[in-house]
Design an enzyme around this catalytic site. Sequence first.
Site, mmCIF file in Angstrom:
data_model
loop_
_atom_site.group_PDB
_atom_site.id
_atom_site.type_symbol
_atom_site.label_atom_id
_atom_site.label_comp_id
_atom_site.label_asym_id
_atom_site.label_seq_id
_atom_site.Cartn_x
_atom_site.Cartn_y
_atom_site.Cartn_z
ATOM 1 N N TYR A 174 79.193 39.521 12.618
ATOM 2 C CA TYR A 174 78.635 40.576 13.466
ATOM 3 C C TYR A 174 78.526 41.896 12.706
ATOM 4 O O TYR A 174 77.488 42.578 12.756
ATOM 5 C CB TYR A 174 79.535 40.729 14.687
ATOM 6 C CG TYR A 174 79.082 41.720 15.724
ATOM 7 C CD1 TYR A 174 77.971 41.477 16.530
ATOM 8 C CD2 TYR A 174 79.801 42.896 15.925
ATOM 9 C CE1 TYR A 174 77.577 42.385 17.502
ATOM 10 C CE2 TYR A 174 79.416 43.807 16.898
ATOM 11 C CZ TYR A 174 78.306 43.550 17.679
ATOM 12 O OH TYR A 174 77.934 44.457 18.646
ATOM 13 N N LYS A 178 75.050 43.819 11.845
ATOM 14 C CA LYS A 178 74.826 45.183 12.321
ATOM 15 C C LYS A 178 74.605 46.146 11.166
ATOM 16 O O LYS A 178 73.845 47.108 11.287
ATOM 17 C CB LYS A 178 75.999 45.632 13.188
ATOM 18 C CG LYS A 178 76.086 44.887 14.522
ATOM 19 C CD LYS A 178 74.792 44.962 15.315
ATOM 20 C CE LYS A 178 74.918 44.437 16.719
ATOM 21 N NZ LYS A 178 73.636 44.475 17.468
#
Length: 318
Positions: A174, A178
């Site tokens: 993640y 991002k």
Amino acid sequence: MSLPLEGLTAIVTGAGRGLGRAEALELAGLGASVVVNDYGRPGRDGSGAASAAPAEEVAAEIRAAGGRALAHTGDVADHEQARGLVESAVAGFGRLDILVNNAGILRDRMVFSMSEEEWDSVIRVHLKGHFNMTHFASAHWRARSKAVGGPVYGRIVNTSSEAFLAGSAGQPNYAAAKGGIVGLTTSTALALARYGVTANVICPRARTRMTEDVFAGFPAPQAGAEPGEGLDPLAPEHVAPLVGYLASPAAAHVNGQLLVVHGGMVAVVERPRVAAKFDTKQDAFTYDELDALLSPHYAGRPRGETFAAAEVLGLKRG
């Protein structure tokens, strides 16, 4: 009196629940026609059967309030389905002006325990999904700009995370996705400026289906609370107005920026700055020279300090 987004068309991905829903409602409330996209799988890890219900329900909510909305249930991480989403906006409302990339999933694991599939799936939905939508939207605006012989109206609002800024030990997939989205955004901002298009990225913090366990220890106002007791500091509704602003004509000169937003606070994050610079006294560095320069530099720095900006986690409304 006209609304700031009146006559414009927006796509919001992952808009069936949580942040995306709040953003779609905000844009509609500001006058935009909205294509509400959601793949509709119930699990925050992307598991479960796809369903049209989440997107349809939000689109119906917008229409019931007097707005214009269409539902789209495609997978933005699929290149051709992303193309279809952009085409549906143009076919349904005659144009595309605003793209809000929000769709995502979580599959948390420490880096030494993470499987290849857990890595690939999160990168696919977040980073590839952002790319797919940006690719087709930017091609649409570039073609429009060439047709009219000048700049057109275009706004991209991408979604990164404090997990990238601060470093999240249990979310390597993640955090990497991002971080990649920030790079995609700054590249896109430079590439599309000549066509009149801006691209910015937000790092929101909100209590949603994806983060319910993360914020389990932060109490929310109880149902039936008295007026004036305040909105939940982690409500997605704190984030949506910033998206509305970045999508508006008022933000024409805001481009390639990163903003943290939550709980009645917006923080503009400055770009990285060079903290120290070392030059070799020879034609090229040697190991011994680097040891003599860098070791004392890092010996004087706090233990545990990294490039990650953990202090952003302490930002709050003053």
